[in-house]
Design an enzyme around this catalytic site. Structure first.
Site, PDB file in Angstrom:
ATOM      1  N   THR A 143      -4.911  -4.511  12.969  1.00  8.11           N
ATOM      2  CA  THR A 143      -6.364  -4.336  12.995  1.00  8.11           C
ATOM      3  C   THR A 143      -6.724  -3.319  14.072  1.00  8.11           C
ATOM      4  O   THR A 143      -6.118  -3.301  15.151  1.00  8.11           O
ATOM      5  CB  THR A 143      -7.093  -5.667  13.258  1.00  8.11           C
ATOM      6  OG1 THR A 143      -8.422  -5.377  13.704  1.00  8.11           O
ATOM      7  CG2 THR A 143      -6.411  -6.519  14.313  1.00  8.11           C
ATOM      8  N   GLY A 144      -7.743  -2.535  13.768  1.00 10.11           N
ATOM      9  CA  GLY A 144      -8.234  -1.545  14.720  1.00 10.11           C
ATOM     10  C   GLY A 144      -8.770  -2.172  15.991  1.00 10.11           C
ATOM     11  O   GLY A 144      -9.042  -1.476  16.977  1.00 10.11           O
TER      12      GLY A 144
ATOM     13  N   TRP B 115     -17.520   3.707   8.450  1.00 13.67           N
ATOM     14  CA  TRP B 115     -16.528   2.765   8.989  1.00 13.67           C
ATOM     15  C   TRP B 115     -16.517   1.471   8.175  1.00 13.67           C
ATOM     16  O   TRP B 115     -15.478   0.831   7.965  1.00 13.67           O
ATOM     17  CB  TRP B 115     -16.855   2.451  10.472  1.00 13.67           C
ATOM     18  CG  TRP B 115     -16.063   1.268  10.958  1.00 13.67           C
ATOM     19  CD1 TRP B 115     -14.798   1.293  11.454  1.00 13.67           C
ATOM     20  CD2 TRP B 115     -16.478  -0.106  10.926  1.00 13.67           C
ATOM     21  NE1 TRP B 115     -14.399   0.010  11.745  1.00 13.67           N
ATOM     22  CE2 TRP B 115     -15.407  -0.868  11.424  1.00 13.67           C
ATOM     23  CE3 TRP B 115     -17.639  -0.767  10.525  1.00 13.67           C
ATOM     24  CZ2 TRP B 115     -15.465  -2.260  11.541  1.00 13.67           C
ATOM     25  CZ3 TRP B 115     -17.688  -2.148  10.633  1.00 13.67           C
ATOM     26  CH2 TRP B 115     -16.608  -2.862  11.141  1.00 13.67           C
TER      27      TRP B 115
ATOM     28  N   ARG C 228      -8.881   6.781   8.598  1.00 14.89           N
ATOM     29  CA  ARG C 228      -9.672   6.372   9.772  1.00 14.89           C
ATOM     30  C   ARG C 228      -8.911   5.394  10.664  1.00 14.89           C
ATOM     31  O   ARG C 228      -8.897   5.513  11.879  1.00 14.89           O
ATOM     32  CB  ARG C 228     -11.014   5.779   9.336  1.00 14.89           C
ATOM     33  CG  ARG C 228     -11.021   4.307   8.974  1.00 14.89           C
ATOM     34  CD  ARG C 228     -12.421   3.726   9.036  1.00 14.89           C
ATOM     35  NE  ARG C 228     -13.252   4.206   7.967  1.00 14.89           N
ATOM     36  CZ  ARG C 228     -13.378   3.626   6.773  1.00 14.89           C
ATOM     37  NH1 ARG C 228     -12.694   2.529   6.502  1.00 14.89           N
ATOM     38  NH2 ARG C 228     -14.165   4.111   5.862  1.00 14.89           N
ATOM     39  N   ASP C 229      -8.252   4.419  10.017  1.00 11.03           N
ATOM     40  CA  ASP C 229      -7.541   3.411  10.803  1.00 11.03           C
ATOM     41  C   ASP C 229      -6.461   4.049  11.650  1.00 11.03           C
ATOM     42  O   ASP C 229      -6.307   3.749  12.827  1.00 11.03           O
ATOM     43  CB  ASP C 229      -6.895   2.373   9.875  1.00 11.03           C
ATOM     44  CG  ASP C 229      -7.934   1.543   9.143  1.00 11.03           C
ATOM     45  OD1 ASP C 229      -9.048   1.393   9.671  1.00 11.03           O
ATOM     46  OD2 ASP C 229      -7.640   1.053   8.040  1.00 11.03           O
TER      47      ASP C 229
ATOM     48  N   GLU D 109     -17.399  -8.498   6.476  1.00 16.19           N
ATOM     49  CA  GLU D 109     -18.528  -7.582   6.684  1.00 16.19           C
ATOM     50  C   GLU D 109     -19.875  -8.235   6.378  1.00 16.19           C
ATOM     51  O   GLU D 109     -20.914  -7.660   6.656  1.00 16.19           O
ATOM     52  CB  GLU D 109     -18.368  -6.325   5.806  1.00 16.19           C
ATOM     53  CG  GLU D 109     -17.338  -5.309   6.315  1.00 16.19           C
ATOM     54  CD  GLU D 109     -15.951  -5.539   5.742  1.00 16.19           C
ATOM     55  OE1 GLU D 109     -15.650  -6.679   5.295  1.00 16.19           O
ATOM     56  OE2 GLU D 109     -15.142  -4.583   5.730  1.00 16.19           O
TER      57      GLU D 109
ATOM     58  N   ASP E 105     -16.309  -0.510   5.130  1.00 19.11           N
ATOM     59  CA  ASP E 105     -15.816  -0.368   3.753  1.00 19.11           C
ATOM     60  C   ASP E 105     -16.753  -0.989   2.730  1.00 19.11           C
ATOM     61  O   ASP E 105     -16.616  -0.757   1.532  1.00 19.11           O
ATOM     62  CB  ASP E 105     -14.450  -1.061   3.626  1.00 19.11           C
ATOM     63  CG  ASP E 105     -13.323  -0.150   4.063  1.00 19.11           C
ATOM     64  OD1 ASP E 105     -13.485   1.072   3.979  1.00 19.11           O
ATOM     65  OD2 ASP E 105     -12.277  -0.679   4.495  1.00 19.11           O
TER      66      ASP E 105
ATOM     67  N   ARG F 237       0.857  -1.184   0.000  1.00 17.41           N
ATOM     68  CA  ARG F 237       0.000   0.000   0.000  1.00 17.41           C
ATOM     69  C   ARG F 237       0.891   1.231   0.000  1.00 17.41           C
ATOM     70  O   ARG F 237       1.960   1.222   0.588  1.00 17.41           O
ATOM     71  CB  ARG F 237      -0.836  -0.016   1.280  1.00 17.41           C
ATOM     72  CG  ARG F 237      -2.187   0.603   1.103  1.00 17.41           C
ATOM     73  CD  ARG F 237      -2.846   0.700   2.470  1.00 17.41           C
ATOM     74  NE  ARG F 237      -4.273   0.416   2.372  1.00 17.41           N
ATOM     75  CZ  ARG F 237      -5.099   0.601   3.380  1.00 17.41           C
ATOM     76  NH1 ARG F 237      -4.673   1.030   4.533  1.00 17.41           N
ATOM     77  NH2 ARG F 237      -6.373   0.346   3.243  1.00 17.41           N
TER      78      ARG F 237
HETATM   79  O1  IFM Z   1     -13.164   0.196   8.893  1.00 13.76           O
HETATM   80  C1  IFM Z   1     -12.584  -0.692   7.980  1.00 13.76           C
HETATM   81  C2  IFM Z   1     -11.092  -0.456   8.033  1.00 13.76           C
HETATM   82  O2  IFM Z   1     -10.786   0.852   7.645  1.00 13.76           O
HETATM   83  C3  IFM Z   1     -10.347  -1.435   7.167  1.00 13.76           C
HETATM   84  N1  IFM Z   1     -10.718  -2.792   7.476  1.00 13.76           N
HETATM   85  C4  IFM Z   1     -12.142  -3.031   7.373  1.00 13.76           C
HETATM   86  C5  IFM Z   1     -12.936  -2.111   8.286  1.00 13.76           C
HETATM   87  C6  IFM Z   1     -14.435  -2.400   8.175  1.00 13.76           C
HETATM   88  O3  IFM Z   1     -14.885  -2.338   6.858  1.00 13.76           O
END
Ligand code: IFM
Length: 475
Positions: free
Chosen positions: A383-384, A165, A34-35, A311, A167, A28
């Site tokens: 991961t968030g 949030w 956002r992340d 998702e 995607d 990338r």
């Molecule tokens: O929020 C996103 C994130 O930016 C990247 N991974 C997937 C998440 C949910 O779609």
């Protein structure tokens, strides 16, 4: 998990964002807005100085229209960048449009930074915008509100744009997102506190007015019996209605209705109960259910995935932190801890052949009930989830909630915990905290003592702290 491995994972995601993940996205050419802003939240209490540096960097990647650059290039040159409005940016990054949520993540992150550090002056620091102009942090936040307010849909709720949030939800300029509406509502509350501190009466009046309208709009359009809907499609049809044959129940609107402070007590109780009933599994709560199969709409990109993965009805890990926090805010310690344990890597050490990931690291998602591999988890490390679960545990279950002038201690714990202790460094002062729970409560503080003195509430002013502090909280 909290002191060692979750903290370690928070630092790893903080440093790398998603940029180093060949598993997740191949090579990338930058940081996702956002992340990266969310990742900061996981390390603020551990290293506020590092957090500040990254917050400044991310503010310098906010466009002067208030939106975040969806992708911040590795060679980001603040003040001179092109934006999603320029073909050159789209060609260079592959990101064709703004997302609805990016800049709204700045609000909880900056609030947490100032609360933890006491660095109130930060709000007046001048930082360039990504493309042109510069402004104080306060100005950056005001423009983030404007960005959403200038992109409202037919119900006067924020448009979902290229994504919120999620995607996989492309709601466009006309479709609307309840998740972003809750984020915006919350952002307005945060900014009002800063505005009060700055004595900006005119802006407080503006916020009072627009927040009331937004709150009424959400209440009038998004509450349905026992759940908040997920939003509206471009043609006005409801997403996440109880009547929908698929995707009739979504996790994030329920947790964020509580986190944002908008849900009434009755709504919060019902919405959280619906989550538990319709989305919870042995491995955590699904992001929505039932999965899309035959009734997906054009913007529902989740259909790309098999039901119960990612998702599309999978157990997305990041929102587990938000449901832990929401349950904690409601004083539901048993539920909060149950959700924590369902997704805690260390709690699955004996299940490694099913989970497949290392038992000390969160992954991005876990396959859910329709999968022949229920419980298998994917995309470790970046991961968030690291930061949301950290916040869910520290602010939620442990109840350590710094704000502009001090810290509130409001644990939400399993009723079986009779007593526990915590040590925290807060603005350079040591807090030795003992929480006593002789009557088996899940939440609610009866009394709070600071260095032997009984306080009026469980809020402790930073100015009252010594270098060493003995704090006793009775539940
Ligand atoms: O929020 C996103 C994130 O930016 C990247 N991974 C997937 C998440 C949910 O779609």
């Amino acid at each position: 998990m909290v002191n060692t491995w979750n903290a370690y994972q928070c630092f790893i995601t903080f440093i790398w964002s998603r940029a180093a993940s060949f598993i997740y996205c191949g090579l990338r050419n930058g940081y996702g807005y956002r992340d990266t802003v969310q990742d900061i939240q996981g390390i603020i209490h551990l290293d506020p100085a590092m957090a500040k540096e990254k917050i400044i960097f991310m503010l310098s990647a906010q466009v002067n229209n208030g939106g975040g650059l969806p992708l911040v290039k590795f060679n980001h040159n603040a003040g001179h960048e092109d934006t999603p409005d320029d073909m050159s940016y789209v060609q260079a990054t592959g990101h064709p449009a703004y997302r609805a949520d990016d800049a709204l993540w700045l609000f909880p992150t900056i609030l947490k930074y100032i609360g933890e550090s006491g660095d109130k002056e930060f709000i007046n620091e001048v930082i360039p915008y990504a493309n042109e102009e510069e402004g104080t942090v306060y100005d950056h936040l005001k423009r983030a509100i404007n960005f959403s307010m200038e992109r409202l849909g037919a119900h006067h709720m924020p448009a979902g744009l290229h994504a919120d949030w999620n995607d996989c939800l492309r709601l466009g300029k006309k479709g609307e997102s309840s998740f972003v509406a809750f984020q915006l509502y919350y952002a307005m509350s945060v900014l009002r506190d800063f505005a009060k501190d700055l004595n900006d009466t005119e802006y407080i009046a503006y916020l009072d007015e627009v927040q009331k309208v937004l709150g009424d709009t959400i209440q009038n359009n998004c509450w349905e019996d026992d759940r908040f809907i997920r939003g509206f499609k471009e043609d006005g049809e409801v997403i996440g209605s109880k009547k929908n044959p698929e995707a009739s129940m979504w996790l994030n609107p329920q947790s964020w209705a509580v986190i944002s402070g908008l849900a009434t007590k009755d709504q919060a109780e019902k919405a959280l109960e619906s989550v538990y009933r319709e989305l919870n599994t042995a491995y955590g709560a699904r992001v929505m259910a039932p999965s899309f199969k035959n009734h997906a709409f054009d913007g529902a990109l989740a259909l790309l995935f098999n039901g119960s993965t990612k998702e599309n009805g999978g157990i997305f890990s990041q929102p587990q932190g938000w449901i832990i926090l929401a349950e904690s805010l409601m004083g539901h310690g048993n539920r909060a801890f149950e959700y924590f344990m369902e997704s805690a890597p260390a709690a699955q050490n004996d299940n490694a052949d099913v989970r497949v990931l290392e038992p000390y690291v969160h992954g991005q998602f876990t396959e859910s009930v329709e999968s022949p591999f229920e419980g298998r988890s994917h995309v470790h490390w970046l991961t968030g989830t690291a930061s949301t679960v950290m916040v869910g545990c520290v602010e939620g279950i442990l109840g350590l909630r710094p704000d502009l002038d001090g810290i509130k201690i409001e644990p939400a714990i399993p009723s079986t915990w009779n007593e526990f202790t915590m040590e925290k460094v807060f603005r350079g002062k040591n807090l030795n905290i003992t929480v006593k729970n002789p009557n088996g409560a899940q939440g609610g503080v009866k009394a709070c003592y600071l260095n032997g003195e009984k306080l009026e509430s469980n809020y402790i002013l930073a100015s009252k702290l010594n270098a060493e502090n003995e704090i006793v909280v009775e539940m």
